[in-house]
Design an enzyme around this catalytic site. Sequence first.
Site, mmCIF file in Angstrom:
data_model
loop_
_atom_site.group_PDB
_atom_site.id
_atom_site.type_symbol
_atom_site.label_atom_id
_atom_site.label_comp_id
_atom_site.label_asym_id
_atom_site.label_seq_id
_atom_site.Cartn_x
_atom_site.Cartn_y
_atom_site.Cartn_z
ATOM 1 C CG HIS A 1 3.426 3.870 8.631
ATOM 2 N ND1 HIS A 1 3.561 4.697 7.537
ATOM 3 C CD2 HIS A 1 2.982 2.673 8.129
ATOM 4 C CE1 HIS A 1 3.215 4.048 6.441
ATOM 5 N NE2 HIS A 1 2.872 2.813 6.776
ATOM 6 N NE ARG B 1 -1.673 -2.229 2.733
ATOM 7 C CZ ARG B 1 -1.746 -3.505 2.313
ATOM 8 N NH1 ARG B 1 -2.770 -3.890 1.616
ATOM 9 N NH2 ARG B 1 -0.806 -4.374 2.632
ATOM 10 C CB THR B 2 3.400 2.583 2.313
ATOM 11 O OG1 THR B 2 2.639 2.075 3.401
ATOM 12 C CG2 THR B 2 3.939 3.961 2.665
ATOM 13 N NE ARG C 1 7.078 0.700 4.981
ATOM 14 C CZ ARG C 1 5.870 0.131 4.918
ATOM 15 N NH1 ARG C 1 5.735 -1.140 4.582
ATOM 16 N NH2 ARG C 1 4.797 0.837 5.198
ATOM 17 C CE LYS D 1 27.437 -3.028 -6.980
ATOM 18 N NZ LYS D 1 27.556 -1.862 -7.873
HETATM 19 N N1 CP Z 1 -0.283 0.039 5.798
HETATM 20 C C1 CP Z 1 0.923 -0.267 5.266
HETATM 21 O O1 CP Z 1 1.958 0.309 5.640
HETATM 22 O O2 CP Z 1 0.882 -1.251 4.326
HETATM 23 P P1 CP Z 1 2.127 -1.740 3.486
HETATM 24 O O3 CP Z 1 3.085 -2.399 4.461
HETATM 25 O O4 CP Z 1 1.597 -2.683 2.468
HETATM 26 O O5 CP Z 1 2.786 -0.530 2.898
#
Ligand code: CP
Length: 305
Positions: free
Chosen positions: A132, A54-55, A104, A83
Amino acid sequence: MSTLKGRNLISITDFNKEEYLEVLDIAEGFEKNPKQPILRDHVVATLFFEPSTRTRLSFESAANQLGCRVLGFSDPGATSVQKGESLHDTIKMVSSYADLIVMRNPKEGSSRYASEVASIPVINAGDGANQHPTQCLLDLYSIRKTQGTLDNLNIALVGDLKYGRTVHSLVQAMCNWNTTFHLVSPEELKLPSSVKASIKKAGLKYYQYREIRDIIGIADIIYMTRVQRERFTDLLEYERVKDSCILTAPMLQGCKDNMRILHPLPRVNEITTDVDRTPYAYYFQQAQNGVYVRQALIAAILGAK
Ligand code: CP
């Protein structure tokens, strides 16, 4: 022009209440009219050192709808990280290729570090069990959309409250409104005391429970979470707690009409699929709202709103 121009978003506490509301209001405009190619000359880099559906995809969809070009990776194993290149050097390089970094990384604090190294704004798309913030903003958007307000709500948070970074961000944000928190988890996955301290500092109340049935008639929002297998060092402990909070459709008898179930997704088994067919399930629309909220963030930070 937004006051968010050029800003980083690393922790939800980097923005204040007025700024959250500004993002939600801009996102409403994108929900009404998503295709606004107002950032045609811009490049967004999505650097995902940890899996995501999603993110990453909603950020990329948001950037594309704004007319941006997108570059990046979802497999650090296919980059020079393999590397031995440091995060410092990776971020330095990407700063010269893009106008905005979305990152991320499993290491807590890595996004803050990246923002200190980068010469362009950085958005934290999840750093370990820490924060998040963009999920939090889409959660706020979804709560306001379904309840008509963010004030005076009973928010039940269920499942992995220890490692669930989305829970930590959401509690901190909802402390800006008169929220009552209902915390449902096994003993091993309780909300960290530092996050509970934020609730107390805001002069708000929280109640702790072991069973979902105890909050069914109280909650305006039930925020379900997955038990985060990847954060456990002891997999036997994961096995012991993984099925401790499961929501099924029959359990919803007696809930408020306005109650909606949120979940940051992915789910494993903590919401059974019969719940999807009830009017209370909102998690898929919640994920869709992520595109509008991320459009709003990109547009505001890159100075197009
Ligand atoms: N909600 C969320 O962070 O989903 P993903 O891990 O799929 O990005």
